[in-house]
Design a protein around this motif. Sequence first.
Motif, PDB file in Angstrom:
ATOM      1  N   GLY A   1      33.182  48.942  49.335  1.00  0.00           N
ATOM      2  CA  GLY A   1      34.070  48.039  50.044  1.00  0.00           C
ATOM      3  C   GLY A   1      33.442  46.726  50.462  1.00  0.00           C
ATOM      4  O   GLY A   1      34.116  45.895  51.090  1.00  0.00           O
ATOM      5  N   THR A   2      32.180  46.489  50.105  1.00  0.00           N
ATOM      6  CA  THR A   2      31.502  45.267  50.532  1.00  0.00           C
ATOM      7  C   THR A   2      32.271  44.015  50.113  1.00  0.00           C
ATOM      8  O   THR A   2      32.368  43.048  50.868  1.00  0.00           O
ATOM      9  CB  THR A   2      30.069  45.220  49.978  1.00  0.00           C
ATOM     10  N   SER A   3      32.831  44.021  48.907  1.00  0.00           N
ATOM     11  CA  SER A   3      33.538  42.832  48.413  1.00  0.00           C
ATOM     12  C   SER A   3      35.051  42.960  48.472  1.00  0.00           C
ATOM     13  O   SER A   3      35.768  42.109  47.938  1.00  0.00           O
ATOM     14  CB  SER A   3      33.110  42.537  46.966  1.00  0.00           C
ATOM     15  N   ALA A   4      35.553  44.000  49.120  1.00  0.00           N
ATOM     16  CA  ALA A   4      37.001  44.208  49.159  1.00  0.00           C
ATOM     17  C   ALA A   4      37.711  43.060  49.884  1.00  0.00           C
ATOM     18  O   ALA A   4      38.789  42.621  49.463  1.00  0.00           O
ATOM     19  CB  ALA A   4      37.320  45.537  49.822  1.00  0.00           C
ATOM     20  N   THR A   5      37.126  42.579  50.959  1.00  0.00           N
ATOM     21  CA  THR A   5      37.756  41.473  51.693  1.00  0.00           C
ATOM     22  C   THR A   5      37.814  40.224  50.833  1.00  0.00           C
ATOM     23  O   THR A   5      38.834  39.517  50.790  1.00  0.00           O
ATOM     24  CB  THR A   5      36.995  41.190  52.991  1.00  0.00           C
ATOM     25  N   ALA A   6      36.714  39.928  50.133  1.00  0.00           N
ATOM     26  CA  ALA A   6      36.684  38.745  49.266  1.00  0.00           C
ATOM     27  C   ALA A   6      37.734  38.865  48.168  1.00  0.00           C
ATOM     28  O   ALA A   6      38.402  37.878  47.825  1.00  0.00           O
ATOM     29  CB  ALA A   6      35.296  38.575  48.654  1.00  0.00           C
ATOM     30  N   ALA A   7      37.894  40.055  47.608  1.00  0.00           N
ATOM     31  CA  ALA A   7      38.913  40.250  46.565  1.00  0.00           C
ATOM     32  C   ALA A   7      40.317  40.089  47.139  1.00  0.00           C
ATOM     33  O   ALA A   7      41.189  39.476  46.519  1.00  0.00           O
ATOM     34  CB  ALA A   7      38.756  41.617  45.925  1.00  0.00           C
ATOM     35  N   GLY A   8      40.551  40.637  48.339  1.00  0.00           N
ATOM     36  CA  GLY A   8      41.856  40.494  48.959  1.00  0.00           C
ATOM     37  C   GLY A   8      42.202  39.044  49.243  1.00  0.00           C
ATOM     38  O   GLY A   8      43.342  38.606  49.050  1.00  0.00           O
ATOM     39  N   GLU A   9      41.182  38.272  49.680  1.00  0.00           N
ATOM     40  CA  GLU A   9      41.418  36.849  49.925  1.00  0.00           C
ATOM     41  C   GLU A   9      41.714  36.110  48.616  1.00  0.00           C
ATOM     42  O   GLU A   9      42.531  35.191  48.586  1.00  0.00           O
ATOM     43  CB  GLU A   9      40.206  36.242  50.617  1.00  0.00           C
ATOM     44  N   ALA A  10      41.064  36.527  47.531  1.00  0.00           N
ATOM     45  CA  ALA A  10      41.310  35.895  46.237  1.00  0.00           C
ATOM     46  C   ALA A  10      42.737  36.130  45.766  1.00  0.00           C
ATOM     47  O   ALA A  10      43.324  35.295  45.066  1.00  0.00           O
ATOM     48  CB  ALA A  10      40.321  36.418  45.199  1.00  0.00           C
ATOM     49  N   LEU A  11      43.316  37.263  46.161  1.00  0.00           N
ATOM     50  CA  LEU A  11      44.640  37.656  45.670  1.00  0.00           C
ATOM     51  C   LEU A  11      45.725  37.475  46.717  1.00  0.00           C
ATOM     52  O   LEU A  11      46.813  38.037  46.579  1.00  0.00           O
ATOM     53  CB  LEU A  11      44.594  39.122  45.226  1.00  0.00           C
ATOM     54  N   VAL A  12      45.452  36.687  47.741  1.00  0.00           N
ATOM     55  CA  VAL A  12      46.368  36.604  48.869  1.00  0.00           C
ATOM     56  C   VAL A  12      47.760  36.118  48.466  1.00  0.00           C
ATOM     57  O   VAL A  12      48.762  36.455  49.119  1.00  0.00           O
ATOM     58  CB  VAL A  12      45.765  35.693  49.971  1.00  0.00           C
ATOM     59  N   ASP A  13      47.852  35.337  47.379  1.00  0.00           N
ATOM     60  CA  ASP A  13      49.165  34.833  46.958  1.00  0.00           C
ATOM     61  C   ASP A  13      49.841  35.751  45.946  1.00  0.00           C
ATOM     62  O   ASP A  13      50.883  35.399  45.392  1.00  0.00           O
ATOM     63  CB  ASP A  13      49.030  33.419  46.370  1.00  0.00           C
ATOM     64  N   LEU A  14      49.253  36.944  45.695  1.00  0.00           N
ATOM     65  CA  LEU A  14      49.849  37.918  44.784  1.00  0.00           C
ATOM     66  C   LEU A  14      50.025  39.257  45.489  1.00  0.00           C
ATOM     67  O   LEU A  14      49.159  39.659  46.272  1.00  0.00           O
ATOM     68  CB  LEU A  14      48.934  38.143  43.562  1.00  0.00           C
ATOM     69  N   PRO A  15      51.122  39.979  45.242  1.00  0.00           N
ATOM     70  CA  PRO A  15      51.179  41.365  45.702  1.00  0.00           C
ATOM     71  C   PRO A  15      50.045  42.134  45.002  1.00  0.00           C
ATOM     72  O   PRO A  15      49.927  42.087  43.774  1.00  0.00           O
ATOM     73  CB  PRO A  15      52.555  41.847  45.237  1.00  0.00           C
ATOM     74  N   HIS A  16      49.216  42.818  45.759  1.00  0.00           N
ATOM     75  CA  HIS A  16      48.027  43.400  45.145  1.00  0.00           C
ATOM     76  C   HIS A  16      47.572  44.654  45.882  1.00  0.00           C
ATOM     77  O   HIS A  16      47.966  44.907  47.015  1.00  0.00           O
ATOM     78  CB  HIS A  16      46.881  42.383  45.136  1.00  0.00           C
ATOM     79  N   ARG A  17      46.724  45.420  45.196  1.00  0.00           N
ATOM     80  CA  ARG A  17      46.002  46.540  45.794  1.00  0.00           C
ATOM     81  C   ARG A  17      44.542  46.422  45.377  1.00  0.00           C
ATOM     82  O   ARG A  17      44.240  46.015  44.244  1.00  0.00           O
ATOM     83  CB  ARG A  17      46.561  47.880  45.316  1.00  0.00           C
ATOM     84  N   VAL A  18      43.631  46.769  46.288  1.00  0.00           N
ATOM     85  CA  VAL A  18      42.201  46.698  46.005  1.00  0.00           C
ATOM     86  C   VAL A  18      41.551  48.019  46.366  1.00  0.00           C
ATOM     87  O   VAL A  18      41.774  48.559  47.459  1.00  0.00           O
ATOM     88  CB  VAL A  18      41.522  45.548  46.787  1.00  0.00           C
ATOM     89  N   LEU A  19      40.736  48.554  45.454  1.00  0.00           N
ATOM     90  CA  LEU A  19      39.951  49.764  45.699  1.00  0.00           C
ATOM     91  C   LEU A  19      38.473  49.411  45.595  1.00  0.00           C
ATOM     92  O   LEU A  19      38.027  48.926  44.554  1.00  0.00           O
ATOM     93  CB  LEU A  19      40.306  50.854  44.677  1.00  0.00           C
ATOM     94  N   GLY A  20      37.733  49.627  46.658  1.00  0.00           N
ATOM     95  CA  GLY A  20      36.301  49.355  46.651  1.00  0.00           C
ATOM     96  C   GLY A  20      35.499  50.630  46.474  1.00  0.00           C
ATOM     97  O   GLY A  20      35.571  51.548  47.305  1.00  0.00           O
ATOM     98  N   LEU A  21      34.751  50.713  45.385  1.00  0.00           N
ATOM     99  CA  LEU A  21      33.911  51.873  45.100  1.00  0.00           C
ATOM    100  C   LEU A  21      32.444  51.474  45.196  1.00  0.00           C
ATOM    101  O   LEU A  21      32.061  50.373  44.777  1.00  0.00           O
ATOM    102  CB  LEU A  21      34.203  52.427  43.708  1.00  0.00           C
ATOM    103  N   GLY A  22      31.641  52.356  45.734  1.00  0.00           N
ATOM    104  CA  GLY A  22      30.212  52.071  45.881  1.00  0.00           C
ATOM    105  C   GLY A  22      29.539  53.214  46.610  1.00  0.00           C
ATOM    106  O   GLY A  22      29.985  54.367  46.554  1.00  0.00           O
ATOM    107  N   VAL A  23      28.489  52.892  47.326  1.00  0.00           N
ATOM    108  CA  VAL A  23      27.722  53.901  48.054  1.00  0.00           C
ATOM    109  C   VAL A  23      28.452  54.239  49.354  1.00  0.00           C
ATOM    110  O   VAL A  23      28.854  53.343  50.103  1.00  0.00           O
ATOM    111  CB  VAL A  23      26.303  53.385  48.360  1.00  0.00           C
TER     112      VAL A  23
END
Length: 300
Positions: free
Chosen positions: A243-265
């Motif tokens: 989830g480290t980059s989940a916020t950055a991805a969500g901000e990138a997609l703010v103008d699109l309906p979206h879902r983000v899954l963060g996988l990692g440690v």
Amino acid sequence: MDTMRDRFISTASRLLDEEPRLAVVLADISADGFAPARRAHPDRVVNVGIREQLLVGAGAGMALAGMRPLVHTFAGFLIERPFEQVKLDFGHQGVGGVLVSAGGSYDWPAGGFTHMAPGDVALLDTLDGWTVHVPGHPDEAEALLRDAVAGDDRVYVRLSLQTNRRARPVNGADGFAVVREGRQGTVIAVGPLLDNVLAATEGLDVTVLYATTVRPFDAAGVRRAAGATTAADVVIVEPYLAGTSATAAGEALVDLPHRVLGLGVGRAELRRYGGMDEHLRAHRLDPAGLRERITGFLRP
């Protein structure tokens, strides 16, 4: 194939011959590897011993004097233990330098949790102005290191024993590379997890992006890839805290309906030593674990 850490030592040693303003600051880690360079450049290869706060402070002091410091030790000792010095001596003072870590999230499990740093990139995210490189191959590590040395900004280069089978062209300014195109989702593979992601997504109709420079985050590239699919579903697979980059991805997609899954440690500490491959499986970052979670997330 040499390791990323081996390549860092050989590349930095050559750069010391080429770049008169370059200095290497160590805290015992990799001191043997830099012994020839220290004999050749005794004033620019400095080992402060096991004193990590001094390690970072000395590097920042060199930067204030106009030098380009390469500051190196295990990730936990470079980012977590001397974080106040990273924040103040580099950030508050407004100087640049290159922090180069080894050990990754669990490269040497026998060293215990002191030698594991899955939260390093997330911690750096609390500071402004850091470029973060996560190479997936020694050749990529060399290219990113050379690029970092040539600049004047603040850069973190995260090295690991885990590598992909082959190197890919890297250029942080170009953003994430498109490795595979598909229509039903986007999977971002960071650094040494690309091979596992490619194996996990074999036969799936998804776009795979490869990221070796994660900060700044390639918002435009992610938005472009996600916007070309039937649904803006994005999975980020990172070799550090999930989830480290989940916020950055969500901000990138703010103008699109979206879902983000963060996988990692995961956050839970694994208290048995084991090996690196066992930690990958335990965190479900192996191909089988990734495929199950990616297919379970993407819309059919």
